[in-house]
Design an enzyme around this catalytic site. Sequence first.
Site, PDB file in Angstrom:
ATOM      1  N   GLY A 160       0.815  -1.198   0.000  1.00  0.00           N
ATOM      2  CA  GLY A 160       0.000   0.000   0.000  1.00  0.00           C
ATOM      3  C   GLY A 160       0.855   1.256   0.000  1.00  0.00           C
ATOM      4  CB  CYS A 161       0.054   4.716  -0.992  1.00  0.00           C
ATOM      5  SG  CYS A 161      -1.565   4.912  -0.208  1.00  0.00           S
TER       6      CYS A 161
END
EC number: 1.2.1.38
Length: 326
Positions: free
Chosen positions: A154-155
Amino acid sequence: MKSIAIIGASGYTGAQITSLIDADKNLVIQGLYVSENSVDKGKPLSELYPTYSHISLPLSPLSDEAKALIAEQADGVVLATDHAVSLHLAAWFFEQGLTVFDLSGAYRFSDKSQYPQWYGFEHDYPQVLSHAVYGLAEWNGADIADSKMIAVPGCYPTASLTALKPIHSLMTSSLPVINAVSGVTGAGRKAQLNTSFCEVSLTPYGVLGHRHQPEIATQLGQEVIFTPHLGNFKRGILATITVQLKEGVTQADIEQAYAIYDNAPLVTVKQNQFPKVDDVTNTPNCHLGWKFDPKTGYLVVASAIDNLMKGAASQAHQCIKIHFKY
């Protein structure tokens, strides 16, 4: 040349990875796909994103026939789809022998008991899950090269883990405090009131309950306090992290720890100089900046990435290059 199919190409991340693969002379796009019910099916990508006017490929519906064609023609598939959709698609394509690069969270936890709480579904494919590797490119290159099931991080975890992993052995058991701000593209392309131009404002969300908290903690090997914020800008993430280091840790120890990135061209580390989101926007880079107070033992490290690039599409592209060894 390796052939890559991109599913979910109409979203921000899907369009971004399409542009990166299109520009890579070692890759060819097998096709761009959206769901059979998508209002965008049949449209050229350039109609949705005029920025990509040089990409004339249509967004084809992902029918059973299309899936069979992908399995026959492609070497790999990128899934820029919802977690619950990726869950099934990733397993199917993996079982067909393709390498899967999944941008959702459907295969990021090796422990399948995590999924009901954080993603709202039971994981139906424990055998496929057992092959999944976490695609944090600067840290897991050997695993990415060997596996055909890559869960792209994920970011927020990418920004946080890039900052914290080098210094983990220097940290006390006190929980790191991560405050991170993301641009509104992190919320996706669908219209929502809280991300509309007139409504968006700097605000925390998912407090003490965001699914990226256990992802960060699992990969770091230590619990964290993570608070994400929505910012009134389009793209980028800035994570500012406060950690307590063990007694006796020196500035030289920290410098040595971050020297692990000396041969990582996409990660820049600076002491007493902090990154800006604008400096990483539309790039695959991560900028780190840190400052240490030897009196208290506290370290503050800031990490800036583009949420659609290093936080998603360009990291997937890194994983593709690592896996196919070019």
